[in-house]
Design a protein around this motif. Structure first.
Motif, PDB file in Angstrom:
ATOM      1  N   ASP A 113      33.329  35.961  45.652  1.00 18.72           N
ATOM      2  CA  ASP A 113      31.889  35.922  45.374  1.00 18.72           C
ATOM      3  C   ASP A 113      31.160  35.092  46.422  1.00 18.72           C
ATOM      4  O   ASP A 113      30.118  35.491  46.949  1.00 18.72           O
ATOM      5  CB  ASP A 113      31.630  35.342  43.989  1.00 18.72           C
ATOM      6  CG  ASP A 113      32.216  36.197  42.872  1.00 18.72           C
ATOM      7  OD1 ASP A 113      32.508  37.381  43.128  1.00 18.72           O
ATOM      8  OD2 ASP A 113      32.372  35.683  41.756  1.00 18.72           O
ATOM      9  N   SER A 139      43.482  36.221  49.345  1.00 17.99           N
ATOM     10  CA  SER A 139      43.585  35.492  48.077  1.00 17.99           C
ATOM     11  C   SER A 139      44.887  34.705  48.012  1.00 17.99           C
ATOM     12  O   SER A 139      44.904  33.550  47.577  1.00 17.99           O
ATOM     13  CB  SER A 139      43.502  36.466  46.897  1.00 17.99           C
ATOM     14  OG  SER A 139      42.249  37.130  46.866  1.00 17.99           O
ATOM     15  N   TRP A 149      35.978  43.834  34.177  1.00 22.77           N
ATOM     16  CA  TRP A 149      36.203  44.693  35.332  1.00 22.77           C
ATOM     17  C   TRP A 149      36.328  46.153  34.919  1.00 22.77           C
ATOM     18  O   TRP A 149      35.887  47.044  35.648  1.00 22.77           O
ATOM     19  CB  TRP A 149      37.458  44.245  36.084  1.00 22.77           C
ATOM     20  CG  TRP A 149      37.159  43.182  37.077  1.00 22.77           C
ATOM     21  CD1 TRP A 149      37.252  41.838  36.898  1.00 22.77           C
ATOM     22  CD2 TRP A 149      36.692  43.367  38.415  1.00 22.77           C
ATOM     23  NE1 TRP A 149      36.872  41.166  38.040  1.00 22.77           N
ATOM     24  CE2 TRP A 149      36.520  42.079  38.983  1.00 22.77           C
ATOM     25  CE3 TRP A 149      36.398  44.492  39.185  1.00 22.77           C
ATOM     26  CZ2 TRP A 149      36.072  41.904  40.294  1.00 22.77           C
ATOM     27  CZ3 TRP A 149      35.953  44.308  40.486  1.00 22.77           C
ATOM     28  CH2 TRP A 149      35.797  43.026  41.016  1.00 22.77           C
ATOM     29  N   LEU A 180      38.993  34.770  42.251  1.00 21.11           N
ATOM     30  CA  LEU A 180      37.801  35.490  41.813  1.00 21.11           C
ATOM     31  C   LEU A 180      36.522  34.961  42.456  1.00 21.11           C
ATOM     32  O   LEU A 180      35.783  35.707  43.100  1.00 21.11           O
ATOM     33  CB  LEU A 180      37.700  35.410  40.284  1.00 21.11           C
ATOM     34  CG  LEU A 180      38.849  36.082  39.525  1.00 21.11           C
ATOM     35  CD1 LEU A 180      38.799  35.735  38.055  1.00 21.11           C
ATOM     36  CD2 LEU A 180      38.817  37.591  39.721  1.00 21.11           C
ATOM     37  N   SER A 181      36.263  33.681  42.317  1.00 17.78           N
ATOM     38  CA  SER A 181      35.011  33.139  42.830  1.00 17.78           C
ATOM     39  C   SER A 181      35.017  33.006  44.354  1.00 17.78           C
ATOM     40  O   SER A 181      33.948  33.016  44.978  1.00 17.78           O
ATOM     41  CB  SER A 181      34.721  31.767  42.206  1.00 17.78           C
ATOM     42  OG  SER A 181      34.121  31.912  40.937  1.00 17.78           O
ATOM     43  N   GLN A 191      38.293  38.851  31.381  1.00 16.86           N
ATOM     44  CA  GLN A 191      38.104  39.215  32.787  1.00 16.86           C
ATOM     45  C   GLN A 191      38.508  40.666  33.025  1.00 16.86           C
ATOM     46  O   GLN A 191      37.800  41.408  33.720  1.00 16.86           O
ATOM     47  CB  GLN A 191      38.934  38.287  33.668  1.00 16.86           C
ATOM     48  CG  GLN A 191      38.536  38.296  35.126  1.00 16.86           C
ATOM     49  CD  GLN A 191      37.272  37.509  35.385  1.00 16.86           C
ATOM     50  OE1 GLN A 191      37.093  36.427  34.840  1.00 16.86           O
ATOM     51  NE2 GLN A 191      36.394  38.062  36.212  1.00 16.86           N
ATOM     52  N   ASP A 219      33.324  34.601  36.558  1.00 14.37           N
ATOM     53  CA  ASP A 219      34.329  34.046  37.470  1.00 14.37           C
ATOM     54  C   ASP A 219      34.260  32.520  37.491  1.00 14.37           C
ATOM     55  O   ASP A 219      35.288  31.841  37.633  1.00 14.37           O
ATOM     56  CB  ASP A 219      34.110  34.586  38.882  1.00 14.37           C
ATOM     57  CG  ASP A 219      34.328  36.092  38.963  1.00 14.37           C
ATOM     58  OD1 ASP A 219      34.941  36.645  38.039  1.00 14.37           O
ATOM     59  OD2 ASP A 219      33.888  36.697  39.958  1.00 14.37           O
TER      60      ASP A 219
END
Length: 284
Positions: free
Chosen positions: A20, A217, A265, A16-17, A261, A51
């Protein structure tokens, strides 16, 4: 159980981060004007603080379940974690403060903090992950560069997903944060407001942003898990009394963390959902 929970929290943070920070790293590429950069940052503004909770949980669980190892690990990577924390604060401050003043110099300074902070965090994580894996200096440098590349790939994929469906705001005369857009110039250029999305997805071609996000990821998570597997976690577990309290609490927290989370979203994650995004910004 404890090792599996730590791996899960760490993987959640990296998935997630990582994206970002990738968007922050590539902000000058994705956004060529104040209005565009505002829209690019809007892509992560509702999410980046949530996140980061994954890292807070991961570090807290690491400190509680592996207290001796946590101290040794932080001491060995003191310089990298110092740079990481400074970059983290700079990135967050740049995003949160950018809208506090409608002056070009202020926005430029905040955007510079976002870019510099994002690069500092990504490079620091690359150094920590490669160093934990015992990489030699030449390999360490290559691994740091590769980690930065994966963060960038995640960021581009997320930007492509989040900015898809954005419509021109030139008609309203305002961009996020109060930047005035040149509506007629945007129309003449064929919809300049959509350019950040086009730039984000251009490197992926036929692969597509969904597959690119998943692959980047998976690669960064694999690197993190590989580095973690070299740590003597099993030999440094906390005492049974501590684990008897900590592990059930973490197990209960996990579905709440995942559920929050997913809810976030579902509510704010629709591309082009300007109202939801601006609501989150107004409350930040």
């Amino acid at each position: 159980m404890e090792i599996a929970l730590l791996a899960f929290f760490t993987a959640g943070y990296l998935v997630l981060s990582g994206a970002d920070f990738g968007i922050g790293m590539l902000l000058p590429y994705l956004g060529r004007s104040p209005g565009e950069r505002g829209r690019v940052l809007d892509a992560i503004t509702p999410f980046f603080l949530a996140d980061e909770v994954w890292l807070v949980v991961a570090v807290g669980f690491f400190a509680g379940a592996f207290p001796v190892l946590e101290g040794e690990f932080l001491a060995e990577n003191y310089a990298a974690f110092t740079v990481l924390l400074l970059g983290w604060v700079a990135r967050d401050a740049g995003i949160l403060l950018r809208r506090r003043a409608d002056r070009a110099a202020w926005r430029t300074g905040c955007e510079a903090a976002v870019v510099a902070g994002s690069w500092a965090v990504a490079l620091s994580w690359g150094f920590v992950l490669a160093g934990s894996a015992g990489a030699a200096p030449p390999v360490l440098v290559a691994a740091v560069v590769a980690a930065a590349g994966l963060f960038c790939a995640q960021g581009l994929a997320l930007a492509a997903l989040r900015l898809r469906g954005e419509t021109s705001r030139g008609e309203t005369g305002k961009a996020s944060g109060g930047e005035t857009l040149r509506g007629e110039a945007e129309k003449a250029s064929g919809g300049e407001a959509e350019m950040p999305w086009r730039r984000a997805r251009r490197p992926f071609g036929a692969l597509g942003e969904h597959a690119a996000y998943a692959l980047a990821s998976a690669a960064i998570v694999s690197a993190g898990l590989a580095a973690g597997s070299r740590l003597p976690l099993a030999e440094h577990l906390a005492d049974p009394a501590t684990l008897a309290l900590l592990t059930p609490a973490a197990a209960i927290l996990t579905p709440l963390l995942v559920g929050t989370q997913v809810w976030l979203w579902r509510v704010l994650g629709h591309p082009g959902s300007r109202t939801a995004r601006e609501t989150a910004i107004a409350t930040s």
